[in-house]
Write a protein that holds these residues in place. Structure first.
Motif, PDB file in Angstrom:
ATOM      1  N   ILE A 143     -19.227   3.656 -15.554  1.00  0.00           N
ATOM      2  CA  ILE A 143     -19.083   5.020 -14.816  1.00  0.00           C
ATOM      3  C   ILE A 143     -20.246   4.752 -13.599  1.00  0.00           C
ATOM      4  O   ILE A 143     -21.448   4.537 -14.041  1.00  0.00           O
ATOM      5  CB  ILE A 143     -19.414   6.193 -15.393  1.00  0.00           C
ATOM      6  CG1 ILE A 143     -18.095   6.686 -16.283  1.00  0.00           C
ATOM      7  CG2 ILE A 143     -19.791   7.539 -14.735  1.00  0.00           C
ATOM      8  CD1 ILE A 143     -18.335   7.789 -17.086  1.00  0.00           C
ATOM      9  N   ALA A 144     -19.894   4.615 -12.176  1.00  0.00           N
ATOM     10  CA  ALA A 144     -20.881   4.656 -11.396  1.00  0.00           C
ATOM     11  C   ALA A 144     -21.482   6.017 -11.049  1.00  0.00           C
ATOM     12  O   ALA A 144     -22.581   6.196 -10.776  1.00  0.00           O
ATOM     13  CB  ALA A 144     -20.434   3.988 -10.063  1.00  0.00           C
ATOM     14  N   GLU A 145     -20.667   6.953 -11.084  1.00  0.00           N
ATOM     15  CA  GLU A 145     -20.994   8.305 -10.839  1.00  0.00           C
ATOM     16  C   GLU A 145     -20.151   9.610 -11.509  1.00  0.00           C
ATOM     17  O   GLU A 145     -18.983   9.143 -11.692  1.00  0.00           O
ATOM     18  CB  GLU A 145     -21.090   8.529  -9.304  1.00  0.00           C
ATOM     19  CG  GLU A 145     -21.517  10.108  -9.010  1.00  0.00           C
ATOM     20  CD  GLU A 145     -21.218  10.360  -7.379  1.00  0.00           C
ATOM     21  OE1 GLU A 145     -21.560  11.303  -6.785  1.00  0.00           O
ATOM     22  OE2 GLU A 145     -21.004   9.405  -6.783  1.00  0.00           O
ATOM     23  N   LEU A 146     -20.718  10.484 -12.067  1.00  0.00           N
ATOM     24  CA  LEU A 146     -19.758  11.504 -12.772  1.00  0.00           C
ATOM     25  C   LEU A 146     -20.746  12.763 -12.310  1.00  0.00           C
ATOM     26  O   LEU A 146     -22.054  13.061 -12.576  1.00  0.00           O
ATOM     27  CB  LEU A 146     -20.014  11.592 -14.046  1.00  0.00           C
ATOM     28  CG  LEU A 146     -19.115  12.447 -14.738  1.00  0.00           C
ATOM     29  CD1 LEU A 146     -18.602  11.819 -16.320  1.00  0.00           C
ATOM     30  CD2 LEU A 146     -19.969  13.769 -14.958  1.00  0.00           C
ATOM     31  N   ASP A 147     -19.985  13.763 -11.689  1.00  0.00           N
ATOM     32  CA  ASP A 147     -20.423  15.055 -11.234  1.00  0.00           C
ATOM     33  C   ASP A 147     -19.506  16.207 -11.837  1.00  0.00           C
ATOM     34  O   ASP A 147     -18.450  16.224 -11.455  1.00  0.00           O
ATOM     35  CB  ASP A 147     -20.502  15.371  -9.764  1.00  0.00           C
ATOM     36  CG  ASP A 147     -21.941  14.642  -9.247  1.00  0.00           C
ATOM     37  OD1 ASP A 147     -22.940  14.735  -9.596  1.00  0.00           O
ATOM     38  OD2 ASP A 147     -21.644  13.886  -8.170  1.00  0.00           O
ATOM     39  N   VAL A 148     -20.094  16.946 -12.554  1.00  0.00           N
ATOM     40  CA  VAL A 148     -19.327  17.951 -12.850  1.00  0.00           C
ATOM     41  C   VAL A 148     -19.933  19.325 -12.329  1.00  0.00           C
ATOM     42  O   VAL A 148     -21.165  19.680 -12.181  1.00  0.00           O
ATOM     43  CB  VAL A 148     -19.381  18.601 -14.477  1.00  0.00           C
ATOM     44  CG1 VAL A 148     -18.854  19.868 -14.911  1.00  0.00           C
ATOM     45  CG2 VAL A 148     -18.851  17.443 -15.552  1.00  0.00           C
ATOM     46  N   ASN A 149     -19.173  19.913 -11.129  1.00  0.00           N
ATOM     47  CA  ASN A 149     -19.955  20.694 -10.319  1.00  0.00           C
ATOM     48  C   ASN A 149     -18.655  21.482  -9.470  1.00  0.00           C
ATOM     49  O   ASN A 149     -17.923  20.703  -8.805  1.00  0.00           O
ATOM     50  CB  ASN A 149     -20.847  20.056  -8.969  1.00  0.00           C
ATOM     51  CG  ASN A 149     -21.345  21.068  -8.247  1.00  0.00           C
ATOM     52  OD1 ASN A 149     -21.695  22.128  -8.586  1.00  0.00           O
ATOM     53  ND2 ASN A 149     -21.815  20.744  -6.876  1.00  0.00           N
ATOM     54  N   PRO A 150     -18.507  22.747  -9.595  1.00  0.00           N
ATOM     55  CA  PRO A 150     -19.702  23.590 -10.617  1.00  0.00           C
ATOM     56  C   PRO A 150     -19.256  23.562 -11.974  1.00  0.00           C
ATOM     57  O   PRO A 150     -17.920  23.647 -12.229  1.00  0.00           O
ATOM     58  CB  PRO A 150     -19.569  25.138  -9.944  1.00  0.00           C
ATOM     59  CG  PRO A 150     -18.207  24.906  -9.488  1.00  0.00           C
ATOM     60  CD  PRO A 150     -17.601  23.731  -8.930  1.00  0.00           C
ATOM     61  N   ALA A 210     -18.866  27.574 -21.442  1.00  0.00           N
ATOM     62  CA  ALA A 210     -19.183  27.003 -20.111  1.00  0.00           C
ATOM     63  C   ALA A 210     -17.812  26.360 -19.612  1.00  0.00           C
ATOM     64  O   ALA A 210     -17.339  25.824 -20.516  1.00  0.00           O
ATOM     65  CB  ALA A 210     -20.349  26.169 -20.100  1.00  0.00           C
ATOM     66  N   VAL A 211     -17.756  26.452 -18.472  1.00  0.00           N
ATOM     67  CA  VAL A 211     -16.386  25.825 -18.060  1.00  0.00           C
ATOM     68  C   VAL A 211     -16.553  25.017 -16.827  1.00  0.00           C
ATOM     69  O   VAL A 211     -17.065  25.304 -15.896  1.00  0.00           O
ATOM     70  CB  VAL A 211     -15.204  26.887 -17.457  1.00  0.00           C
ATOM     71  CG1 VAL A 211     -13.966  26.430 -17.339  1.00  0.00           C
ATOM     72  CG2 VAL A 211     -15.097  27.916 -18.748  1.00  0.00           C
ATOM     73  N   ALA A 212     -15.925  23.504 -16.776  1.00  0.00           N
ATOM     74  CA  ALA A 212     -16.140  22.668 -15.935  1.00  0.00           C
ATOM     75  C   ALA A 212     -14.949  22.954 -14.921  1.00  0.00           C
ATOM     76  O   ALA A 212     -13.766  22.874 -15.016  1.00  0.00           O
ATOM     77  CB  ALA A 212     -15.828  21.401 -16.399  1.00  0.00           C
ATOM     78  N   LEU A 213     -15.423  23.588 -13.743  1.00  0.00           N
ATOM     79  CA  LEU A 213     -14.274  24.043 -12.662  1.00  0.00           C
ATOM     80  C   LEU A 213     -13.918  22.795 -11.695  1.00  0.00           C
ATOM     81  O   LEU A 213     -12.892  22.682 -11.381  1.00  0.00           O
ATOM     82  CB  LEU A 213     -14.800  25.142 -11.863  1.00  0.00           C
ATOM     83  CG  LEU A 213     -15.341  26.483 -12.464  1.00  0.00           C
ATOM     84  CD1 LEU A 213     -15.893  27.322 -11.687  1.00  0.00           C
ATOM     85  CD2 LEU A 213     -14.281  27.041 -13.430  1.00  0.00           C
ATOM     86  N   ASP A 214     -14.668  21.863 -11.697  1.00  0.00           N
ATOM     87  CA  ASP A 214     -14.375  20.823 -10.841  1.00  0.00           C
ATOM     88  C   ASP A 214     -15.228  19.617 -11.348  1.00  0.00           C
ATOM     89  O   ASP A 214     -16.144  19.646 -12.010  1.00  0.00           O
ATOM     90  CB  ASP A 214     -14.727  20.980  -9.373  1.00  0.00           C
ATOM     91  CG  ASP A 214     -13.872  20.115  -8.409  1.00  0.00           C
ATOM     92  OD1 ASP A 214     -13.364  18.932  -9.095  1.00  0.00           O
ATOM     93  OD2 ASP A 214     -14.086  20.291  -7.129  1.00  0.00           O
ATOM     94  N   ALA A 215     -14.608  18.310 -11.072  1.00  0.00           N
ATOM     95  CA  ALA A 215     -15.249  17.313 -11.621  1.00  0.00           C
ATOM     96  C   ALA A 215     -14.801  16.067 -10.719  1.00  0.00           C
ATOM     97  O   ALA A 215     -13.865  15.832 -10.121  1.00  0.00           O
ATOM     98  CB  ALA A 215     -15.061  16.860 -13.028  1.00  0.00           C
ATOM     99  N   LEU A 216     -15.816  15.002 -10.332  1.00  0.00           N
ATOM    100  CA  LEU A 216     -15.892  13.995  -9.689  1.00  0.00           C
ATOM    101  C   LEU A 216     -16.286  12.861 -10.621  1.00  0.00           C
ATOM    102  O   LEU A 216     -17.432  12.558 -10.999  1.00  0.00           O
ATOM    103  CB  LEU A 216     -16.767  13.840  -8.408  1.00  0.00           C
ATOM    104  CG  LEU A 216     -16.877  12.837  -7.605  1.00  0.00           C
ATOM    105  CD1 LEU A 216     -15.176  12.073  -6.952  1.00  0.00           C
ATOM    106  CD2 LEU A 216     -17.796  12.926  -6.619  1.00  0.00           C
ATOM    107  N   VAL A 217     -15.572  11.688 -10.626  1.00  0.00           N
ATOM    108  CA  VAL A 217     -15.642  10.569 -11.363  1.00  0.00           C
ATOM    109  C   VAL A 217     -15.399   9.269 -10.678  1.00  0.00           C
ATOM    110  O   VAL A 217     -14.138   9.142 -10.120  1.00  0.00           O
ATOM    111  CB  VAL A 217     -15.164  10.474 -12.665  1.00  0.00           C
ATOM    112  CG1 VAL A 217     -15.119   9.220 -13.480  1.00  0.00           C
ATOM    113  CG2 VAL A 217     -15.638  11.462 -13.792  1.00  0.00           C
ATOM    114  N   VAL A 218     -16.506   8.474 -10.288  1.00  0.00           N
ATOM    115  CA  VAL A 218     -16.068   7.031  -9.618  1.00  0.00           C
ATOM    116  C   VAL A 218     -16.453   5.990 -10.542  1.00  0.00           C
ATOM    117  O   VAL A 218     -17.503   6.062 -11.270  1.00  0.00           O
ATOM    118  CB  VAL A 218     -17.277   7.094  -8.579  1.00  0.00           C
ATOM    119  CG1 VAL A 218     -16.886   5.596  -7.790  1.00  0.00           C
ATOM    120  CG2 VAL A 218     -17.162   8.227  -7.621  1.00  0.00           C
ATOM    121  N   CYS A 219     -15.433   5.222 -10.929  1.00  0.00           N
ATOM    122  CA  CYS A 219     -15.552   4.077 -12.091  1.00  0.00           C
ATOM    123  C   CYS A 219     -16.317   2.934 -11.296  1.00  0.00           C
ATOM    124  O   CYS A 219     -16.165   2.643 -10.154  1.00  0.00           O
ATOM    125  CB  CYS A 219     -14.307   3.665 -12.401  1.00  0.00           C
ATOM    126  SG  CYS A 219     -13.408   5.080 -13.249  1.00  0.00           S
TER     127      CYS A 219
END
Length: 741
Positions: free
Chosen positions: A714-721, A731-740
């Motif tokens: 994983i280069a980057e992982l963002d759970v936002n919001p 808590a609920v992960a409404l959006d997520a970005l994952v860069v491999c």
């Protein structure tokens, strides 16, 4: 076995691959293979050998390669100093030079191979140390010191030369200090000082001079390790070694850059287990400082936010100045564990006491109000009109006679007081002489810490030079700020180590069931779509909204009915990073017609922008909660790091985040939340209910597990919001970005 390694384990294969494929784990130290139990689930070392440096600091025999006695040559002065040092430590010294038969009256040998005995240490006074490393290895030399410069500090070509030097050292089996180091390890240390000592580590010899000079103030120094460019032996090696030495009470470091983040954390962990404080000046807070450090020692200074967080996480006390380094290390080396965390201030002036109390309280020190009974006791010797609640204003005159000692003893007897600080802003003999003597005598008879701030700019007064500095029990400072910094570090260090549990002991060794599912979702070198990213989160037990991925307007309407109105619709594709800015998100849809229209609009925008979609997400709409962000980034020094902060647009505007380096436990996860400036939002403001902090902590720990198991991928992982709902609702992960990677 904790500590640093010679060349830390750096492998792109995870532990699971090591087990599954029968691969040999990477070497940890000079050919000793790491056992699988020594690796965490991501293939990173959990334990490492503490280098045996006894024969470096106290060799039985040593060689000086390039020795000289020709006056006016640099090597001559160095040779003379080494001969003197060898005599002090009882080492047999052998000069080595191809054309000399004797140096300073000592027999000189043409090569190391010609020496009459195997030596423990070789000091290389040659321009190209690489040329003699293999020879030293054949002669079974244990340690070598390379003074030569022109390596990684000079750029890419020098870095390549340093890599060759490091490789030669590994082949030879010897341990190398340097290159680009100096003579500080061979200084004359005073042997007439008692008590716990400060061990010093510096990457710049000149920056260690103020700490070394503390010996003239009565502070004992035991070792000085000038690590230079750290082709082999590094700061972490010496932290590990010094933390095991019984005479070392504190380790003081001047660090320009870290060779390897993992090695540093393992060493800091060992020191924390042993209760040995590590105090460090770490340059590189600014871009200018980072550039200068790189040109000096060729080190990675690292992202300072991550370095700072990692140091605090493992109990390393970071200070900014060399004056703070010396004062804080000296106090921590010599002071006993506090019996209480309350600080009492006693001064001869109300103004002095108020000033000091303001600074101390702002720095986080606790100044408890003394009990009514204690105040009545103090008023036996102090006039009634003076405040003795804390700070104690003694009025001056009482400390000039027998009352002074009674006041001091009464304050120290209070069970809420663990530290007594007496700021003396200037000499006023004979009163200040009597006060200094009473403070020293009281300190000798108590287990509590007694500190004095001697504010005179002169510093030649007998009360300071002889009485205060002559005491090993009183901690004496020249400034309010340094006193407060050191006392705060003292209390925090003992609070930290008293409850310390090594995260490495609890780090996972085997993959979780989620790991296999996650592997199938990874796409090397690509960004995952939101749908795939949420599948990854779901594999690790992180809650996401009810949602369906659809590829037609009719399917979107059916999905909305199943998910439940109102719904959110989003375009889902691997190329999309910022959906909102492109108009690829529609919220608050309450009817089938709105859903059909939204589907057409989203696909039209994607087509116009040339964005390939894997479909459109029809999602449950979650409105009530606190928006947070939890993520993973890959730091060049420490590897995967986990961050948490305020989410939504606030993460970009306020940059209110806290960082930790895995592994860490629940206490550290909760500590991250306490560091946030916006922490009050989680507690509930303006009538909002408190958020489910326990659920947020659980998400942080699950994201950490992902970082440990998938960090190499994983280069980057963002759970936002991440929407943190009211207490008890999760808590609920409404959006997520994952860069491999």
């Amino acid at each position: 076995m904790l500590g640093s390694t010679h060349g830390t384990l750096t492998t792109d294969s995870r532990r699971a691959r090591v087990i599954a494929c029968g691969e040999q784990p990477s070497p940890v130290a000079h050919g000793r293979p790491a056992d699988v139990d020594d690796l965490d689930v991501g293939g990173r070392p959990l334990y490492a050998d503490v280098p045996d440096l006894d024969r470096f600091f106290r060799p039985g025999s040593m060689a000086v390669v390039g020795a000289s006695d020709t006056e006016g040559r640099p090597n001559t002065g160095i040779t003379r100093q080494l001969i003197s040092w060898a005599e002090r430590v009882g080492a047999r010294l052998h000069p080595v030079h191809p054309t000399r038969r004797a140096v300073f009256g000592l027999p000189c040998f043409p090569t190391v191979a010609d020496l009459p005995e195997q030596v423990d240490l070789a000091v290389l006074l040659v321009g190209d140390p690489l040329a003699v490393i293999d020879e030293l290895g054949e002669a079974k030399v244990k340690f070598a010191v390379a003074f030569a410069s022109g390596f990684a500090e000079t750029g890419a070509e020098g870095a390549a030369a340093q890599d060759r030097l490091a490789a030669a050292a590994r082949r030879s089996g010897l341990r190398l200090l340097g290159p680009n180091t100096n003579l500080n390890a061979f200084e004359r240390f005073r042997d007439d000082l008692d008590g716990p000592a400060v061990a010093l580590i510096t990457q710049s010899g000149h920056q260690g001079r103020p700490v070394f000079a503390m010996q003239e103030l009565g502070v004992r120094l035991s070792h000085w390790a000038p690590t230079g460019n750290e082709a082999d032996l590094e700061t972490a090696d010496f932290i590990s070694y010094f933390s095991e030495r019984p005479e070392v009470g504190a380790i003081a470091c001047y660090v320009e850059g870290l060779k390897d983040g993992r090695s540093f954390l393992l060493a800091a962990d060992r020191a924390a287990r042993r209760g040995v404080p590590v105090v460090a000046v770490k340059v590189g807070r600014t871009e200018t400082g980072a550039r200068t450090a790189a040109s000096h020692t060729g080190k990675l200074t690292g992202a300072d936010t991550v370095v700072d967080a990692a140091m605090r996480q493992f109990g390393v006390i970071r200070v900014d100045g060399l004056d703070e380094l010396q004062d804080t290390a000296a106090l921590l080396a010599r002071a006993r564990a506090p019996l209480a965390d309350g600080v009492a201030v006693c001064s001869i002036s109300g103004g002095t006491g108020a000033h000091f109390a303001d600074l101390a309280t702002a720095a986080g020190l606790r100044l408890p109000t003394l009990s009514a009974a204690k105040q009545d006791e103090l008023h036996q010797w102090i006039p009634e009109y003076l405040s003795v609640a804390n700070p104690v204003d003694n009025g001056g005159h009482p400390v000039g006679d027998r009352r002074g000692r009674k006041i001091i003893d009464a304050i120290l007897a209070d069970p809420a007081v663990g530290v007594l600080i007496c700021p003396i802003t200037g000499p006023f003999p004979p009163m200040s002489d009597r006060l200094a003597r009473d403070l020293v005598d009281a300190a000798e008879q108590t287990d509590k810490l007694v500190c004095v701030v001697w504010g005179s700019p002169v510093g030649t007064e007998a009360a300071y030079r002889e009485t205060l500095l002559g005491s090993a029990r009183v901690a004496t400072f020249r400034t309010f700020a340094n006193c407060i910094t050191a006392v705060r570090a003292h209390l925090e260090h003992h609070r930290f180590t008293a409850g310390y549990r090594s995260p490495f002991d609890e780090a996972p060794r085997t993959p979780s069931p989620s790991f296999r599912k996650a592997q199938a979702l990874m796409r090397p070198g690509q960004q995952l779509s939101e749908h795939a990213a949420k599948q990854l989160l779901r594999a690790y037990g992180i809650r996401v909204p009810r949602e369906q991925l659809v590829t037609s307007a009719a399917a979107a309407v059916r999905a909305a009915a199943l998910v439940g109105y109102p719904v959110v619709m989003k375009a889902s594709g691997a190329q999309i990073a910022h959906k909102t800015e492109l108009g690829l998100v529609k919220i608050g849809l309450t009817s089938a017609s709105q859903v059909r229209d939204a589907y057409r609009e989203l696909t039209d925008i994607a087509r116009y922008e040339g964005i390939s979609l894997d479909g459109v997400l029809v999602c449950q709409m979650v409105e009530r909660g606190v928006e947070m962000v939890v993520g993973v980034t890959h730091d060049k020094l420490f590897g995967p790091t986990v961050a948490v902060g305020l989410g939504g647009v606030l993460v970009e505007v306020l940059r209110d985040t806290a960082v930790r380096v895995p592994p860490f436990g629940e206490d550290q996860a909760r500590g991250m939340l306490r560091e946030l400036r916006g922490r009050a939002l989680l507690d509930g403001v303006r009538g909002a209910p408190p958020a489910d902090v326990d659920a947020l902590v659980e998400v942080v720990l699950r994201i950490q597990r992902m970082a440990l198991e998938l960090g190499d991928d994983i280069a980057e992982l963002d759970v936002n919001p991440l929407m943190v709902l009211p207490r008890g609702q999760g808590a609920v992960a409404l959006d997520a970005l994952v860069v491999c990677r």
